[in-house]
Scaffold this active site. Structure first.
Site, mmCIF file in Angstrom:
data_model
loop_
_atom_site.group_PDB
_atom_site.id
_atom_site.type_symbol
_atom_site.label_atom_id
_atom_site.label_comp_id
_atom_site.label_asym_id
_atom_site.label_seq_id
_atom_site.Cartn_x
_atom_site.Cartn_y
_atom_site.Cartn_z
ATOM 1 N N CYS A 454 0.830 -1.205 0.000
ATOM 2 C CA CYS A 454 0.000 0.000 0.000
ATOM 3 C C CYS A 454 0.865 1.255 0.000
ATOM 4 O O CYS A 454 0.434 2.310 -0.456
ATOM 5 C CB CYS A 454 -0.955 0.010 1.187
ATOM 6 S SG CYS A 454 -0.141 -0.106 2.784
ATOM 7 N N HIS A 842 -1.399 1.147 7.511
ATOM 8 C CA HIS A 842 -1.907 1.102 6.137
ATOM 9 C C HIS A 842 -1.865 2.500 5.546
ATOM 10 O O HIS A 842 -2.118 3.489 6.236
ATOM 11 C CB HIS A 842 -3.346 0.575 6.149
ATOM 12 C CG HIS A 842 -3.965 0.493 4.785
ATOM 13 N ND1 HIS A 842 -3.423 -0.238 3.764
ATOM 14 C CD2 HIS A 842 -5.096 1.065 4.288
ATOM 15 C CE1 HIS A 842 -4.191 -0.120 2.685
ATOM 16 N NE2 HIS A 842 -5.203 0.668 2.987
#
Length: 1036
Positions: A454, A842
């Site tokens: 990510c 994330h």
């Protein structure tokens, strides 16, 4: 009487005489006549009607028969029996064949005369059986039309129940055998009228007995899906479509597209023949059904059928546009076929040669509907040329032909293309197991998480949303190369044009991942961004050197420099190092990274003893902004730890990226999430952090500066100022601090206000005070600069009150002879980090398309970028970075317009959704662990100004999305075909497994197809970290 009539008919008397005598015969019907005379008259009139030599004889026969049958009903009832009718239908009459339409007309006439007699019921029963037999014999259109008239008037003759269903099916099949070979308009009209009568009969039967409808439609599909090469069904079947209830579309298309017994070859034939129906002049709703079937096939991923049919029939559909009576339906189907065929330009290029001729014909035909039709047609052509740009040789003559007609806007074109793609069709027909994820409503492509990637996905999407950078990358001619820039160009091309909902950037990951990044582990996106930009810069520099016949002295990269982006070395002296970029000639060969992201900082150190100033100019591609230390720790000794030059490219920590010691958090256990206590002070803003970065700093005690003039350590003031503003300003908030006592990296969770618009102070270059013995000494800064830690010991910068001058609306001041300009920037993208550590959590990003001129397009930006900023800026010095405040009423306008335009997008790995700037501002309030980390601002042109620098691609300014080069287009077409094949194969496999597998549904928020170590989904609205309360789970 019969002898008189027979003699009269065959006599040579004139027609008026004959008519007068016939009148007398008709009047005599009221008188009493023997049964023998009646029977003779009925026989004679029947012969005249069926075998008459001319129309006059047949007319006389009908008149006399009608008169005597009315007045002598019992006698006629005994004449016109069921046996007589059966003989007529099975054997004919005399030399008259039983299939002659005259027999049906005669029976029709006689039934009207017997309608009130009980014996007619027996005749109805005979006719019910006989009409079914007749239909099975595939009668000609004329006989069918007469039969339709008979059955419409006497519905009692229509077969019932099972025979009724069979009759409808056979009648449908009979229509499929109707063929017209006439060339005269009269004959064509007659043929169309006959077919219309038959289809109307079927409509009436379906209404009276709905149970006959579905079997009839099944028969239609069986006919048109036949693969028998010797049988070509008539397009007259199109006349039935208008009588099928539109409400049945969903049910019927579901039945067809999900029926595993229907082979692809049969479905292809059926779809082709339905498209042929567009030629039927009076049919209605044919286009509706064709498009419904096309969408249904797309929804169940039967892309092979769609590709074959489109390529086979697209030219035929286009040819229907020449005929006004069918052109509107044909255009509807043509539009859907072209707009949905997005994986390749092949279908569009088949019709391109015919476009100009059609446009010229529509302009010349003078029909009132042609002008409106032409506008619709040209809008379609513009959409297709936008989708498949890069073919000027094919499109030049088209553009010339339609240049005076309105052109749809880019946003409308994108919306139309996105809604029409095969992969965007909602599959409401298949079960949950068959549903495939298509592109989101945004039309943007996500990036598949390949296992904790990510950090890369968020950066790639941020760079992709940097409109001018993206356009420039896509316009580069890199054919045949295997460089990282070529891979980035290919990745951008896929993001822009793939039909996949999410693209897997495996090749780019392997090529761009820093060597020290562990595969499958979470990494720092800021560190990755620096490495990526550095690689691209160095790669282009190397290519420039290799291509240059005579390398310039100022071009080579100083291999000993720690800053790989430096394009002037210290040994080149004052003149070369301080040459303004703006004055460089156009062939300065700056790299694309320098052009788009490169700026320059001057670090100045002033000895407070002798006031001698030493300056050094350095390039930067991002500014790393430290947080202001708490006031209670400003004067306390700072623990030693990894240091970083915030203004120098690629100087981040190897393991954790950008780090700063944070003494205020040193005593906090690493397992605790430290939230900032609520205070009455306003929250920090991005301009506050920029000002803190640029604020003067006192060097004393252990950081004292060695002054060459004083030849000793002296107390000094260090200042930094931006002297060249980048086109894209990248700001990294140093949230990951290093706790030297606990030897852990921790995250600063403090919320930072992100202004949509701000101004950056940019100073004009000036020659430093000559106080050094060596020409190069102003560029040499001693060790205190490199060893000082980034948490500056000064308190946050205070805004000094200075005199401001406004020259022609430009924000500019003179300070001791130094000119400062306040450069406007508008927010382009924000990368968010969700979590409490750089090794976990994330990344996702917000972005919007905006270029250097776009800032003035937005209501608030237009207000703020004007020369007069009003009272909101009256108290702010232009030597500090400032957010542009917007009046409340203007803010409301911005908020509403942003929500309506939905110009902000949320990129979360595979998922792309619409968002708003309000979501960007409020995300940390809703999810405390989700904080802004990397921001990108776009420099804006002021009205009347032109942007300087390198937005030139191959000698041309890039102001729009560049056409795809052939190599990129071929790669996309190849992958799109592969994707459609994958989808189709996957749908078929799941359909076969569906009956035996348990029904399980993934949650709507599920991310990728279980990549190893996936970062996983974040919470609704972009947040994600707030839902987890343990740091032992490194990835979520």
């Amino acid at each position: 009487m019969d002898k008189i009539l027979e003699g009269l008919v065959s006599s040579d008397h004139s027609v008026p005489v004959k008519r007068a005598i016939v009148k007398k015969v008709v009047e005599a019907a009221e008188k009493e006549v023997t049964e023998e005379q009646c029977q003779s008259l009925f026989t004679l009139t029947t012969r005249l009607i069926l075998l008459g030599e001319d129309a006059f004889q047949r007319q006389i026969g009908f008149q006399v028969l009608d008169a005597y049958a009315r007045y002598h009903r019992p006698e006629f009832e005994r004449f016109f029996t069921k046996d007589f009718v059966l003989g007529l239908l099975q054997q004919g009459y005399g030399q008259l064949d039983r299939k002659d339409p005259a027999i049906i007309d005669y029976i029709h006439c006689c039934l009207r005369l017997l309608i009130s007699c009980p014996s007619v019921l027996e005749i109805f029963s005979v006719i019910q059986v006989e009409v079914l037999r007749m239909v099975c014999e595939r009668p000609e259109p004329a006989l069918c039309a007469r039969l339709n008239t008979l059955l419409s008037d006497f519905v009692q003759c229509i077969p019932r129940d099972k025979s009724g269903i069979l009759f409808c099916q056979q009648l449908v099949r009979t229509i499929s055998y109707f063929h017209c070979f006439a060339s005269q308009e009269r004959e064509l009209r007659e043929y169309v009228g006959q077919v219309t009568k038959v289809s109307t009969l079927l409509q009436n039967i379906w209404k009276a007995d709905p149970a006959t409808l579905l079997p009839s439609l099944q028969e239609v599909f069986a006919i048109i899906s036949s693969t028998d090469p010797s049988f070509d069904p008539s397009i007259a079947l199109a006349s039935l479509v208008q009588h099928i209830p539109v409400q049945m579309i969903t049910v019927l298309i579901k039945s067809l597209t999900t029926d595993q017994n229907v082979k692809d070859a049969s479905m292809t034939k059926a779809l082709c023949r339905m498209i042929d129906w567009l030629s039927w002049p009076l049919a209605q709703h044919v286009d509706t059904w064709v498009i419904a079937l096309l969408k249904g096939l797309a929804a169940v991923q039967k892309f092979t059928i769609l590709i074959d049919v489109t390529l086979l029939k697209i030219e035929l559909v286009f040819s229907r546009l020449w005929y006004p009576i069918v052109r509107q339906g044909a255009l509807t189907v043509l539009s859907h076929m072209l707009l949905s065929f997005q994986h390749s330009p092949e279908a569009f290029h088949l019709v391109v040669p015919h476009v100009v001729h059609l446009v010229q014909s529509l302009r010349a035909d003078g029909l009132p509907t042609s002008k409106a039709f032409l506008l619709q047609f040209t809008e379609l052509i513009h959409c297709m040329m936008y989708q498949y740009s890069g073919f000027p040789d094919l499109y030049d003559h088209i553009i010339e032909a339609i240049k005076d007609l309105p052109k749809p806007g880019e946003e409308k074109i994108k919306l139309v293309l996105n809604q029409s793609a095969w992969t965007s069709q909602s599959n409401s027909f298949a079960s949950g197991l068959l549903r495939q994820a298509g592109k989101s409503e945004t039309g943007k492509t996500g990036l598949v998480n390949l296992g904790n990637t990510c950090y890369m996905n968020s950066i790639i999407q941020t760079l992709f949303m940097a409109t001018d950078f993206r356009r420039h990358v896509l316009s580069l001619h890199l054919n045949g190369s295997n460089t990282l820039m070529k891979k980035l160009q290919l990745l951008f091309a896929f993001l822009a044009h793939t039909q996949r909902a999410a693209y897997a950037p495996r090749n780019f990951l392997e090529a761009s991942r820093p060597p020290w990044f562990n595969v499958g582990s979470q990494q720092d996106c800021s560190e990755y961004l620096r490495f990526l930009l550095d690689r691209l810069h160095e790669e282009e520099k190397t290519l420039q050197v290799l291509e240059s016949a005579k390398p310039k002295a100022a071009s080579p990269v100083d291999s000993s420099s720690k800053d790989p982006t430096v394009h002037t070395s210290p040994e080149e002296g004052d003149k070369s190092s301080l040459t303004p970029a703006e004055t460089k000639p156009g062939n300065d060969r700056r790299t694309l990274i320098e052009t788009m992201f490169g700026g320059n900082l001057i670090t100045g150190i002033r000895c407070m003893q002798c006031n001698c100033i030493s300056e050094k100019e350095e390039p930067f591609t991002d500014l790393s902004l430290a947080f202001c230390p708490p006031a209670t720790t400003q004067d306390s000794p700072q623990p030693e730890g990894p240091s970083e030059e915030p203004k120098v490219l690629c100087q981040g920590s190897v393991n954790g990226g950008s780090e700063i010691p944070e003494p205020g958090l040193a005593k906090t256990p690493a397992s605790n999430v430290h939230f900032v206590a609520a205070t009455n002070e306003p929250p920090l803003s991005v301009p506050d952090l920029v000002n803190y970065f640029l604020a003067p700093e006192i060097l004393d005690e252990e950081n004292a500066y060695f002054c060459e003039k004083c030849s000793s350590l002296q107390r000094a003031e260090r200042t930094m100022k931006v002297v060249s503003a980048p086109e894209y300003l990248i700001l990294t908030l140093l949230r990951f601090s290093y706790d030297a006592k606990c030897h852990v990296r921790r995250k600063i969770l403090e919320n930072v206000t992100i202004p949509p618009l701000m101004r950056l102070p940019v100073h004009a270059r000036s020659m430093p005070t000559q106080c050094s013995s060596s020409p190069s000494s102003p560029l040499q800064v001693d060790s205190p600069e490199s060893s000082e830690n980034l948490a500056k010991k000064l308190k946050p910068s205070q805004r000094d009150e200075e005199e401001k001058e406004r020259i022609d609306g430009a924000e500019q001041i003179n300070r001791g002879g130094e000119s400062v300009q306040s450069v406007p920037y508008v927010l382009s993208s924000v990368v968010m980090h969700s979590g409490i550590s750089s090794e976990s959590g994330h990344y996702y990003s917000y972005g919007r398309n905006i270029n250097g001129a776009d800032g003035t397009q937005h209501p608030a930006n237009h207000f703020a970028l004007k020369g007069d900023l009003g009272n909101s800026q009256a108290e702010c010095s232009l030597t500090t970075c400032s957010a542009l405040s917007i009046p409340p009423e203007q803010g409301d306008t911005l908020s509403n317009s942003s929500q309506e335009a939905r110009d902000w997008l949320l990129f979360n790995d595979s998922r792309v959704t619409f968002s708003s700037f309000q979501s960007v501002q409020n995300i940390t309030n809703r999810f405390p662990k989700d904080t802004a980390y990397v921001l990108m601002y776009r420099k804006q042109e002021l009205p009347g100004q032109s942007r300087n620098g390198g937005l030139m691609a191959n000698g041309m300014r890039v102001n729009a999305e560049p056409p795809l080069q052939k190599e990129l287009l071929d790669a996309i077409i190849k992958d799109n075909k592969l994707y459609l094949q994958e989808q189709e194969l996957n749908a078929r496999t799941q359909a076969l497994q569906a009956p035996s597998s348990s029904c399980s549904f993934r949650p709507n928020g599920s991310d990728d197809n279980n990549p190893p170590g996936s970062c996983g989904p974040s919470g609704g609205g972009g947040g994600g970290g707030g839902g987890f309360n343990t740091i032992s789970r490194l990835v979520f």
